[in-house]
Design a protein around this motif. Structure first.
Motif, PDB file in Angstrom:
ATOM      1  N   ILE A   1      10.819  37.669  43.171  1.00 56.39           N
ATOM      2  CA  ILE A   1      11.776  38.651  42.650  1.00 56.39           C
ATOM      3  C   ILE A   1      12.458  38.180  41.367  1.00 56.39           C
ATOM      4  CG2 ILE A   1      13.982  39.819  43.158  1.00 56.39           C
ATOM      5  CD1 ILE A   1      13.122  39.711  46.146  1.00 56.39           C
ATOM      6  N   GLU A   2      12.799  36.892  41.289  1.00 57.83           N
ATOM      7  CA  GLU A   2      13.592  36.359  40.180  1.00 57.83           C
ATOM      8  C   GLU A   2      12.889  35.164  39.519  1.00 57.83           C
ATOM      9  OE1 GLU A   2      15.167  36.128  37.465  1.00 57.83           O
ATOM     10  OE2 GLU A   2      16.944  37.102  38.320  1.00 57.83           O
ATOM     11  N   PRO A   3      12.027  35.422  38.547  1.00 52.58           N
ATOM     12  CA  PRO A   3      11.322  34.325  37.867  1.00 52.58           C
ATOM     13  C   PRO A   3      12.240  33.387  37.082  1.00 52.58           C
ATOM     14  CG  PRO A   3      10.250  36.440  37.460  1.00 52.58           C
ATOM     15  CD  PRO A   3      11.573  36.735  38.091  1.00 52.58           C
ATOM     16  N   ASP A   4      13.462  33.831  36.781  1.00 49.25           N
ATOM     17  CA  ASP A   4      14.397  33.003  36.020  1.00 49.25           C
ATOM     18  C   ASP A   4      15.483  32.395  36.905  1.00 49.25           C
ATOM     19  OD1 ASP A   4      13.161  33.499  33.496  1.00 49.25           O
ATOM     20  OD2 ASP A   4      14.095  35.480  33.471  1.00 49.25           O
ATOM     21  N   PHE A   5      15.171  32.181  38.168  1.00 47.09           N
ATOM     22  CA  PHE A   5      16.157  31.698  39.135  1.00 47.09           C
ATOM     23  C   PHE A   5      16.834  30.402  38.655  1.00 47.09           C
ATOM     24  CE2 PHE A   5      17.649  29.654  43.026  1.00 47.09           C
ATOM     25  CZ  PHE A   5      18.169  30.717  43.765  1.00 47.09           C
ATOM     26  N   ALA A   6      16.061  29.354  38.409  1.00 49.34           N
ATOM     27  CA  ALA A   6      16.652  28.073  37.994  1.00 49.34           C
ATOM     28  C   ALA A   6      17.293  28.169  36.616  1.00 49.34           C
ATOM     29  CB  ALA A   6      15.575  26.984  38.003  1.00 49.34           C
ATOM     30  N   LYS A   7      16.685  28.921  35.728  1.00 58.35           N
ATOM     31  CA  LYS A   7      17.237  29.072  34.367  1.00 58.35           C
ATOM     32  C   LYS A   7      18.619  29.704  34.413  1.00 58.35           C
ATOM     33  CE  LYS A   7      16.343  31.390  29.956  1.00 58.35           C
ATOM     34  NZ  LYS A   7      15.435  32.303  29.219  1.00 58.35           N
ATOM     35  N   LYS A   8      18.781  30.777  35.181  1.00 60.77           N
ATOM     36  CA  LYS A   8      20.075  31.448  35.251  1.00 60.77           C
ATOM     37  C   LYS A   8      21.137  30.564  35.888  1.00 60.77           C
ATOM     38  CE  LYS A   8      18.381  36.213  35.116  1.00 60.77           C
ATOM     39  NZ  LYS A   8      18.188  37.484  35.852  1.00 60.77           N
ATOM     40  N   ILE A   9      20.752  29.785  36.896  1.00 60.89           N
ATOM     41  CA  ILE A   9      21.711  28.869  37.515  1.00 60.89           C
ATOM     42  C   ILE A   9      22.109  27.780  36.527  1.00 60.89           C
ATOM     43  CG2 ILE A   9      21.964  27.102  39.309  1.00 60.89           C
ATOM     44  CD1 ILE A   9      20.257  28.944  41.107  1.00 60.89           C
ATOM     45  N   ARG A  10      21.134  27.256  35.805  1.00 56.55           N
ATOM     46  CA  ARG A  10      21.419  26.210  34.800  1.00 56.55           C
ATOM     47  C   ARG A  10      22.377  26.731  33.729  1.00 56.55           C
ATOM     48  NH1 ARG A  10      16.607  25.750  32.906  1.00 56.55           N
ATOM     49  NH2 ARG A  10      16.925  26.761  30.890  1.00 56.55           N
ATOM     50  N   GLU A  11      22.258  27.996  33.388  1.00 53.16           N
ATOM     51  CA  GLU A  11      23.081  28.588  32.329  1.00 53.16           C
ATOM     52  C   GLU A  11      24.381  29.194  32.865  1.00 53.16           C
ATOM     53  OE1 GLU A  11      20.430  31.335  30.453  1.00 53.16           O
ATOM     54  OE2 GLU A  11      19.266  29.765  29.452  1.00 53.16           O
ATOM     55  N   GLY A  12      24.653  28.981  34.174  1.00 56.39           N
ATOM     56  CA  GLY A  12      25.887  29.485  34.747  1.00 56.39           C
ATOM     57  C   GLY A  12      25.899  30.989  34.944  1.00 56.39           C
ATOM     58  N   ARG A  13      24.728  31.579  35.115  1.00 56.39           N
ATOM     59  CA  ARG A  13      24.619  33.033  35.259  1.00 56.39           C
ATOM     60  C   ARG A  13      24.183  33.413  36.681  1.00 56.39           C
ATOM     61  NH1 ARG A  13      20.766  35.605  31.782  1.00 56.39           N
ATOM     62  NH2 ARG A  13      19.560  33.683  31.534  1.00 56.39           N
ATOM     63  N   GLU A  14      24.758  32.727  37.667  1.00 49.36           N
ATOM     64  CA  GLU A  14      24.382  32.992  39.053  1.00 49.36           C
ATOM     65  C   GLU A  14      24.524  34.453  39.442  1.00 49.36           C
ATOM     66  OE1 GLU A  14      26.342  30.484  38.124  1.00 49.36           O
ATOM     67  OE2 GLU A  14      25.975  28.663  39.311  1.00 49.36           O
ATOM     68  N   GLU A  15      25.563  35.115  38.891  1.00 43.97           N
ATOM     69  CA  GLU A  15      25.806  36.514  39.267  1.00 43.97           C
ATOM     70  C   GLU A  15      24.710  37.447  38.751  1.00 43.97           C
ATOM     71  OE1 GLU A  15      27.350  35.915  35.210  1.00 43.97           O
ATOM     72  OE2 GLU A  15      27.530  34.784  37.090  1.00 43.97           O
ATOM     73  N   GLU A  16      23.883  36.957  37.830  1.00 41.85           N
ATOM     74  CA  GLU A  16      22.799  37.779  37.284  1.00 41.85           C
ATOM     75  C   GLU A  16      21.480  37.591  38.033  1.00 41.85           C
ATOM     76  OE1 GLU A  16      22.325  37.408  33.049  1.00 41.85           O
ATOM     77  OE2 GLU A  16      24.474  37.115  32.752  1.00 41.85           O
ATOM     78  N   VAL A  17      21.449  36.701  39.012  1.00 38.13           N
ATOM     79  CA  VAL A  17      20.208  36.449  39.747  1.00 38.13           C
ATOM     80  C   VAL A  17      19.835  37.680  40.570  1.00 38.13           C
ATOM     81  CG1 VAL A  17      19.152  35.085  41.604  1.00 38.13           C
ATOM     82  CG2 VAL A  17      20.485  33.943  39.823  1.00 38.13           C
ATOM     83  N   ALA A  18      18.643  38.205  40.333  1.00 36.49           N
ATOM     84  CA  ALA A  18      18.168  39.386  41.055  1.00 36.49           C
ATOM     85  C   ALA A  18      17.807  39.025  42.488  1.00 36.49           C
ATOM     86  CB  ALA A  18      16.956  39.975  40.345  1.00 36.49           C
ATOM     87  N   THR A  19      18.116  39.911  43.416  1.00 32.00           N
ATOM     88  CA  THR A  19      17.788  39.679  44.821  1.00 32.00           C
ATOM     89  C   THR A  19      16.899  40.784  45.392  1.00 32.00           C
ATOM     90  OG1 THR A  19      19.833  40.770  45.506  1.00 32.00           O
ATOM     91  CG2 THR A  19      19.905  38.365  45.240  1.00 32.00           C
ATOM     92  N   GLU A  20      16.558  41.758  44.566  1.00 38.67           N
ATOM     93  CA  GLU A  20      15.621  42.798  44.984  1.00 38.67           C
ATOM     94  C   GLU A  20      14.990  43.428  43.744  1.00 38.67           C
ATOM     95  OE1 GLU A  20      17.321  46.626  46.422  1.00 38.67           O
ATOM     96  OE2 GLU A  20      19.222  45.532  46.331  1.00 38.67           O
TER      97      GLU A  20
END
Length: 369
Positions: free
Chosen positions: A307-326
């Motif tokens: 679902i979220e190919p940028d999972f680690a990237k978004k966490i590294r950049e402090g964008r956890e709230e942008e992580v897609a879950t569906e």
């Protein structure tokens, strides 16, 4: 800093940049003959920033080892060019990339279609298998162990960072460990300790090849399924597995990887820091992954990686709230680059695969192709 961002150093000195693992998943983007094609390049390339450690789907070490159609194979040098291109794509953003090497033994139904036979520890009529299983000779057992070694050499040549030995999901290594499928009374069976020997010999062969052929810090991990419980019998239970893990943890592996969230506390205690433990907390959101670190040194995810190919990237950049879950639209589905055959497989109403949320958005894409 989010705890998922912390790097980890494995036993061999290799450094994984974060605690996130993309679990091995059969993507069905290869040719019928097992050569990697454009669909797999796009699928895995899009996920180069999903995790710090990315593992390919099950990749067959033998002509007689294939369970899945359109899966990757590695039993011949002709597979190396595709694997080389794949390694470059997956590693381009600094993640480590591994090939999961396997042989499906008695369950190699695609090999049966292609070769007209399958092999296993014992010649048993399994209720779920509509063909005869040929019992491996002593020579045949060692030949498969050598296949794992040759596959490791090709993984090194292709430029991957390591291998994961697939001892889970009822493939041949698990078949040797299970009293349900292993009725031998030689070096390879008859007692719990002897049923471990096939796994140990595969690990030793892979490590020997890595030591001889790899220039860098080559990662060797092992995956297992915690229990094998049948309707009317037990192949092995968690107490058997904990004894097995205790032995594995002394084999200088770089990690032990399980397939479910069961028994995390007990496994962590048995490993006791001797190797890294990759735990599967069933990640549906970032907090699930963080919570999983109470047991594992790293956490492994599959559906969320889809679902979220940028999972680690978004966490590294402090964008956890942008992580897609569906998956929320056909356009998003298109951007995830699922191989068509993988999407069809996941959409099969008779399938057993746990589906990513929003999988229905792939229906139009599959029908349009």
């Amino acid at each position: 800093m989010n705890s998922l961002n912390e790097p980890i150093t494995l036993n061999n000195g290799a450094v994984i940049p974060n605690r996130i693992v993309m679990a091995p998943m059969t993507s069905k983007g290869a040719s019928w003959d097992g050569i990697i094609e454009q669909d797999d390049f796009e699928f895995f390339g899009r996920r180069s920033e999903t995790a710090g450690l990315l593992i390919t789907g099950a990749t067959a070490v033998s002509k007689l080892g294939e369970k899945f159609s359109y899966q990757m194979s590695i039993y011949d040098d002709r597979f190396i060019p595709g694997l080389t291109k794949l390694a470059k794509l997956v590693k381009r953003d600094g993640s480590k990339a591994l090939v999961q090497i396997y042989h499906s033994g008695a369950n190699a139904k695609v090999s049966y279609e292609k070769q007209g036979m399958v092999v296993g520890p014992s010649a048993i009529d399994f209720p779920h298998i509509p063909y005869k299983v040929t019992e491996l000779t002593e020579e045949g057992v060692w030949a498969i162990i050598d296949d794992f070694g040759q596959a490791t050499k090709r993984v090194i040549e292709a430029g991957f960072d390591g291998v994961e030995i697939h001892g889970a999901y009822s493939h041949i290594i698990q078949q040797f460990f299970s009293s349900y499928s292993n009725k031998r009374d030689d070096y390879w069976g008859g007692t719990l300790q002897k049923r471990m020997n096939f796994a140990f010999e595969v690990i030793k062969r892979v490590q020997e090849v890595a030591k001889k052929c790899a220039k860098e810090k080559f990662i060797v991990g092992y995956r297992l399924t915690q229990e094998e419980i049948h309707k009317d019998s037990v192949g092995y239970d968690i107490q058997d597995t904990l004894q097995f893990i205790d032995r594995l943890a002394d084999m200088n592996l770089d990690y032990i990887h399980v397939t479910s969230a069961d028994y995390g506390k007990q496994i962590k205690e048995v490993i006791h820091g001797r190797t890294a433990f990759i735990f599967v907390p069933h990640v549906f959101k970032v907090q699930d992954a963080i919570d999983g670190l109470q047991y594992g040194d790293m956490i492994s995810m599959s559906r969320e990686a889809l679902i979220e190919p940028d999972f680690a990237k978004k966490i590294r950049e402090g964008r956890e709230e942008e992580v897609a879950t569906e998956i929320t639209s056909t356009e998003m589905a298109k951007s995830l680059y699922f191989p068509r055959k993988m999407a069809e497989w996941l959409l099969d109403p008779n399938g057993k695969n746990p589906l990513p949320k929003g999988m229905e958005y792939f229906k139009d894409l599959v029908s349009d192709q």
